[in-house]
Design a protein around this motif. Structure first.
Motif, PDB file in Angstrom:
ATOM      1  N   HIS A   1      25.073  84.749 -26.786  1.00 28.51           N
ATOM      2  CA  HIS A   1      25.152  85.146 -27.817  1.00 28.51           C
ATOM      3  C   HIS A   1      23.874  84.628 -28.642  1.00 28.51           C
ATOM      4  O   HIS A   1      22.951  84.535 -29.551  1.00 28.51           O
ATOM      5  CB  HIS A   1      26.033  85.972 -28.634  1.00 28.51           C
ATOM      6  N   LEU A   2      24.127  83.301 -28.273  1.00 26.51           N
ATOM      7  CA  LEU A   2      24.196  82.182 -29.723  1.00 26.51           C
ATOM      8  C   LEU A   2      22.894  81.658 -28.566  1.00 26.51           C
ATOM      9  O   LEU A   2      21.584  80.827 -29.646  1.00 26.51           O
ATOM     10  CB  LEU A   2      25.162  80.796 -29.296  1.00 26.51           C
ATOM     11  N   ILE A   3      22.966  81.319 -27.421  1.00 22.59           N
ATOM     12  CA  ILE A   3      21.439  81.071 -27.290  1.00 22.59           C
ATOM     13  C   ILE A   3      20.145  82.057 -27.215  1.00 22.59           C
ATOM     14  O   ILE A   3      19.225  81.341 -27.609  1.00 22.59           O
ATOM     15  CB  ILE A   3      21.678  81.002 -25.492  1.00 22.59           C
ATOM     16  N   GLU A   4      20.386  83.402 -27.524  1.00 25.62           N
ATOM     17  CA  GLU A   4      19.935  84.310 -27.385  1.00 25.62           C
ATOM     18  C   GLU A   4      18.753  84.046 -28.817  1.00 25.62           C
ATOM     19  O   GLU A   4      17.962  84.400 -29.094  1.00 25.62           O
ATOM     20  CB  GLU A   4      20.674  85.539 -27.107  1.00 25.62           C
ATOM     21  N   LEU A   5      19.620  83.718 -29.999  1.00 26.34           N
ATOM     22  CA  LEU A   5      19.209  83.389 -31.254  1.00 26.34           C
ATOM     23  C   LEU A   5      18.898  82.467 -31.257  1.00 26.34           C
ATOM     24  O   LEU A   5      17.513  82.336 -31.625  1.00 26.34           O
ATOM     25  CB  LEU A   5      20.797  83.208 -31.919  1.00 26.34           C
ATOM     26  N   CYS A   6      19.164  81.411 -30.355  1.00 26.04           N
ATOM     27  CA  CYS A   6      18.408  79.973 -30.740  1.00 26.04           C
ATOM     28  C   CYS A   6      16.665  80.512 -29.825  1.00 26.04           C
ATOM     29  O   CYS A   6      15.252  79.858 -30.157  1.00 26.04           O
ATOM     30  CB  CYS A   6      18.990  78.882 -29.289  1.00 26.04           C
ATOM     31  N   ARG A   7      17.038  81.326 -29.076  1.00 27.95           N
ATOM     32  CA  ARG A   7      15.931  81.798 -27.547  1.00 27.95           C
ATOM     33  C   ARG A   7      14.471  82.282 -28.739  1.00 27.95           C
ATOM     34  O   ARG A   7      13.555  82.921 -28.154  1.00 27.95           O
ATOM     35  CB  ARG A   7      15.706  81.751 -26.138  1.00 27.95           C
ATOM     36  N   SER A   8      15.451  83.493 -29.131  1.00 33.00           N
ATOM     37  CA  SER A   8      14.373  85.028 -29.001  1.00 33.00           C
ATOM     38  C   SER A   8      14.245  84.907 -31.564  1.00 33.00           C
ATOM     39  O   SER A   8      15.403  85.013 -31.659  1.00 33.00           O
ATOM     40  CB  SER A   8      15.111  86.165 -28.659  1.00 33.00           C
ATOM     41  N   PRO A   9      13.105  84.644 -31.566  1.00 36.56           N
ATOM     42  CA  PRO A   9      13.225  84.700 -33.387  1.00 36.56           C
ATOM     43  C   PRO A   9      13.260  84.972 -33.891  1.00 36.56           C
ATOM     44  O   PRO A   9      13.457  85.579 -35.098  1.00 36.56           O
ATOM     45  CB  PRO A   9      11.335  84.260 -32.917  1.00 36.56           C
ATOM     46  N   ALA A  10      12.785  86.626 -32.648  1.00 39.61           N
ATOM     47  CA  ALA A  10      13.406  88.340 -33.495  1.00 39.61           C
ATOM     48  C   ALA A  10      14.667  88.293 -33.899  1.00 39.61           C
ATOM     49  O   ALA A  10      15.382  89.157 -34.136  1.00 39.61           O
ATOM     50  CB  ALA A  10      12.229  89.404 -32.560  1.00 39.61           C
ATOM     51  N   GLU A  11      15.351  87.764 -32.436  1.00 30.81           N
ATOM     52  CA  GLU A  11      17.156  88.037 -32.707  1.00 30.81           C
ATOM     53  C   GLU A  11      17.749  87.058 -34.407  1.00 30.81           C
ATOM     54  O   GLU A  11      18.456  87.750 -34.911  1.00 30.81           O
ATOM     55  CB  GLU A  11      17.754  87.623 -31.168  1.00 30.81           C
ATOM     56  N   ARG A  12      16.664  86.195 -34.822  1.00 26.41           N
ATOM     57  CA  ARG A  12      17.386  85.861 -36.298  1.00 26.41           C
ATOM     58  C   ARG A  12      16.619  86.017 -36.772  1.00 26.41           C
ATOM     59  O   ARG A  12      16.220  85.073 -37.930  1.00 26.41           O
ATOM     60  CB  ARG A  12      17.416  83.887 -35.598  1.00 26.41           C
ATOM     61  N   ASN A  13      15.884  86.827 -36.991  1.00 26.20           N
ATOM     62  CA  ASN A  13      15.301  87.329 -38.330  1.00 26.20           C
ATOM     63  C   ASN A  13      13.669  86.016 -38.171  1.00 26.20           C
ATOM     64  O   ASN A  13      13.835  85.859 -39.798  1.00 26.20           O
ATOM     65  CB  ASN A  13      15.369  87.781 -39.432  1.00 26.20           C
ATOM     66  N   ASN A  14      13.260  85.222 -37.686  1.00 23.15           N
ATOM     67  CA  ASN A  14      12.481  84.943 -37.487  1.00 23.15           C
ATOM     68  C   ASN A  14      13.088  83.756 -38.686  1.00 23.15           C
ATOM     69  O   ASN A  14      12.095  82.577 -39.205  1.00 23.15           O
ATOM     70  CB  ASN A  14      11.503  84.757 -38.086  1.00 23.15           C
ATOM     71  N   SER A  15      14.346  83.475 -38.694  1.00 25.52           N
ATOM     72  CA  SER A  15      14.731  82.532 -39.276  1.00 25.52           C
ATOM     73  C   SER A  15      14.835  80.997 -38.536  1.00 25.52           C
ATOM     74  O   SER A  15      16.214  80.015 -37.823  1.00 25.52           O
ATOM     75  CB  SER A  15      16.365  83.508 -40.189  1.00 25.52           C
ATOM     76  N   ASP A  16      14.956  79.451 -38.988  1.00 24.66           N
ATOM     77  CA  ASP A  16      14.914  78.213 -38.712  1.00 24.66           C
ATOM     78  C   ASP A  16      16.093  77.980 -39.357  1.00 24.66           C
ATOM     79  O   ASP A  16      17.152  77.351 -38.458  1.00 24.66           O
ATOM     80  CB  ASP A  16      13.685  77.589 -39.439  1.00 24.66           C
ATOM     81  N   SER A  17      17.379  78.520 -40.345  1.00 30.02           N
ATOM     82  CA  SER A  17      18.065  78.127 -40.731  1.00 30.02           C
ATOM     83  C   SER A  17      18.854  78.806 -39.903  1.00 30.02           C
ATOM     84  O   SER A  17      20.092  78.429 -39.603  1.00 30.02           O
ATOM     85  CB  SER A  17      18.070  78.835 -42.539  1.00 30.02           C
ATOM     86  N   VAL A  18      18.601  80.144 -39.586  1.00 31.01           N
ATOM     87  CA  VAL A  18      19.613  80.772 -38.702  1.00 31.01           C
ATOM     88  C   VAL A  18      19.503  80.057 -37.327  1.00 31.01           C
ATOM     89  O   VAL A  18      20.671  79.445 -36.109  1.00 31.01           O
ATOM     90  CB  VAL A  18      19.469  82.321 -38.001  1.00 31.01           C
TER      91      VAL A  18
END
Length: 537
Positions: free
Chosen positions: A473-490
């Motif tokens: 789940h965390l890897i997906e957040l790191c690799r996919s901008p859409a999953e993290r709402n394009n947020s650098d802080s996330v």
């Protein structure tokens, strides 16, 4: 360094902000007819002296007035709103005059100067008719009228010459007069508003009639929506003191909620908080929060005041000294309100107050753990009636993030299956295109990752998180901008959580992910992921 033009525009912008009114959405024709009431007195001078027979290209957007007889039928129902509307008209004309002066449109400058003069005279006359202006305000009125007349004379002289040198010198002189006029007008409006606010506060303090007091409170609340400048005036005139007196009298219990809502709005400025501190307002709030006989709405509004005065946005924290004395009672009452909240709004207000409180004193976190706050908050996240928006989830995960600093928090989170809830919060997505909702979702994701990273110092938490598939789940957040709402802080928070889990369980990370997300410096991994294009293969 600001140019003269920039400083003048700033001066005008400040005035415009001070007198901006809270606009209620109404039918456009109805709005137009209402606005005409405040413009009709100047019909004769504007039309007979200012309007050219021809129409030029700058006429679009010009203030058109009609129906001179309408003014005689107008009866002021609310002096405050009338004053604000009048002032808005004047500030709009001043803004136009600054702009036209810069373009050198002398005919339009002169016609605008005449309208400013007419509107100012009309405002002063109407207000003087309704109220006896204080002596100090009368001095400003006189000075203001003199400047308006001076402006009229100078701009008229500029109409009858084509001497460029003379016009340039007059342009600077007019700029200076306009700036002085703007400042004088601003001060006069502040005094008039203060005078009207004093009358409202007098109604609250002196009346025994519930309906009369309620109307005065409602008017004050409406004024607080017009911006921090007006809130500062309201606070300086003693509104907070008067409202808290109401909250200390049992006979006015039906007014508590409205009074507290108004106090919360006033306390968006430091002057409001200072006034609250002077009259032991925090003790009053604590009494209301801990009084089970008070209605839930009243306690929720007390929580709103608490959230406002503990906001991290305030630069002054002097008021927190008295807060610490009632910390135990306040925190207990707020977490109980979170547990028993009948709707999302009540939960949001109570949890927002708790979230702010946990930022500035670790003792609050210790108290919350003793009160089973982790259980209450995690269960609330599963209750759509209480936690139904990203804003509420933001408050919950903020509290959990601050609690996770304490070692004993890990066991509480594991017992309540809080890791599962954190992973669900990592999935938070906005349900609309609202920028504020998107920002709230980003904060939820970021704080959920931060909380997971902090808790994963405990090997049991780390093992549980890995078993629940936190790593993919965390890897997906790191690799996919859409999953993290394009947020650098996330992204930064997700990388930190992933690295924490890798320390506890190195085998949970594949060699390829380790090479890109774990082995490099954090900043290098961040740059790699932030520039990564999402793959659609």
């Amino acid at each position: 360094m600001a140019t003269p033009q920039t400083s003048r525009q700033s001066s005008y912008s400040s005035i415009s902000t001070k007198i901006r009114i809270h606009v209620i959405e109404v039918d456009s024709v109805q709005r137009w007819t209402e606005d005409l009431r405040h413009m009709t007195e100047v019909e004769c001078m504007c039309v007979l002296q200012s309007k050219p027979i021809g129409v030029d290209e700058d006429a679009a957007g010009e203030l058109i007035v009609s129906g001179a007889g309408a003014a005689s039928d107008h009866v002021t129902r609310d002096n405050l709103q009338t004053l604000l509307k009048r002032a808005l008209v004047v500030s709009t004309e001043l803004g136009k005059m600054f702009q036209r002066l810069e373009r050198g449109r002398w005919q339009r400058v002169h016609s605008t100067a005449i309208r400013v003069n007419c509107h100012v005279r009309s405002l002063i006359q109407e207000y003087s008719t309704a109220r006896n202006a204080p002596p100090e305000m009368q001095k400003y009125e006189k000075s203001l009228l003199e400047k308006c007349m001076e402006l009229n004379i100078i701009t008229e002289r500029c109409l009858h010459t084509e001497d460029e040198y003379f016009l340039r010198s007059m342009k600077e002189a007019i700029h200076e007069i306009l700036t002085d006029l703007s400042d004088s007008f601003s001060h006069m409006i502040d005094m008039a508003l203060a005078n009207e606010i004093q009358i409202l506060i007098g109604q609250i303090e002196e009346s025994d009639n519930v309906l009369s007091i309620s109307a005065a409170i409602s008017n004050l609340l409406s004024l607080t929506q017009d911006g921090p400048q007006l809130c500062s005036i309201i606070a300086k005139e003693g509104a907070v003191v008067a409202l808290l007196k109401i909250c200390r009298q049992d006979c006015f219990s039906s007014l508590y909620a409205d009074a507290l809502r108004t106090v919360a709005s006033i306390c968006c400025v430091e002057e409001g908080i200072t006034q609250l501190e002077k009259v032991d307002g925090i003790l009053c709030l604590a009494d209301i929060l801990t009084d089970a006989s008070c209605a839930e709405t009243t306690r929720a509004e007390a929580a709103a005041v608490m959230a406002q005065i503990t906001s991290p946005h305030h630069t002054s924290t002097q008021h927190l000294a008295s807060f610490l004395e009632s910390m135990q009672d306040i925190v207990t009452a707020l977490i109980n309100l979170c547990e028993t909240a009948s709707c999302g709004e009540v939960f949001l207000l109570a949890s927002a107050a708790l979230a702010n409180i946990t930022f500035f004193d670790s003792m609050a976190c210790e108290i919350l753990l003793q009160l089973n706050a982790v259980r209450i908050l995690v269960q609330a996240c599963r209750d759509r009636q209480r936690v139904d928006t990203p804003y509420s989830k933001d408050q919950v995960v903020t509290i959990l993030a601050n609690l996770s600093v304490l070692e004993q928090c890990s066991a509480e989170v594991l017992q309540e299956k809080g890791i599962e809830q954190l992973l669900l919060l990592l999935n938070e997505k906005p349900s609309s295109s609202s920028p504020s909702e998107s920002a709230a979702c980003e904060r939820v994701q970021q704080k959920a990752a931060v909380t997971l990273a902090r808790l994963s110092r405990d090997s049991h938490v780390a093992q549980t998180a890995i078993q629940l598939m936190a790593v993919p789940h965390l890897i997906e957040l790191c690799r996919s901008p859409a999953e993290r709402n394009n947020s650098d802080s996330v992204l930064v928070a997700s990388l930190a959580a992933l690295r924490r889990l890798a320390v506890e369980c190195p085998d949970s990370i594949t060699p390829a992910d380790h090479q890109q997300l774990i082995k490099p410096r954090l900043v290098d991994s961040f740059l790699l992921c932030s520039n990564m294009e999402e793959s659609f293969v």
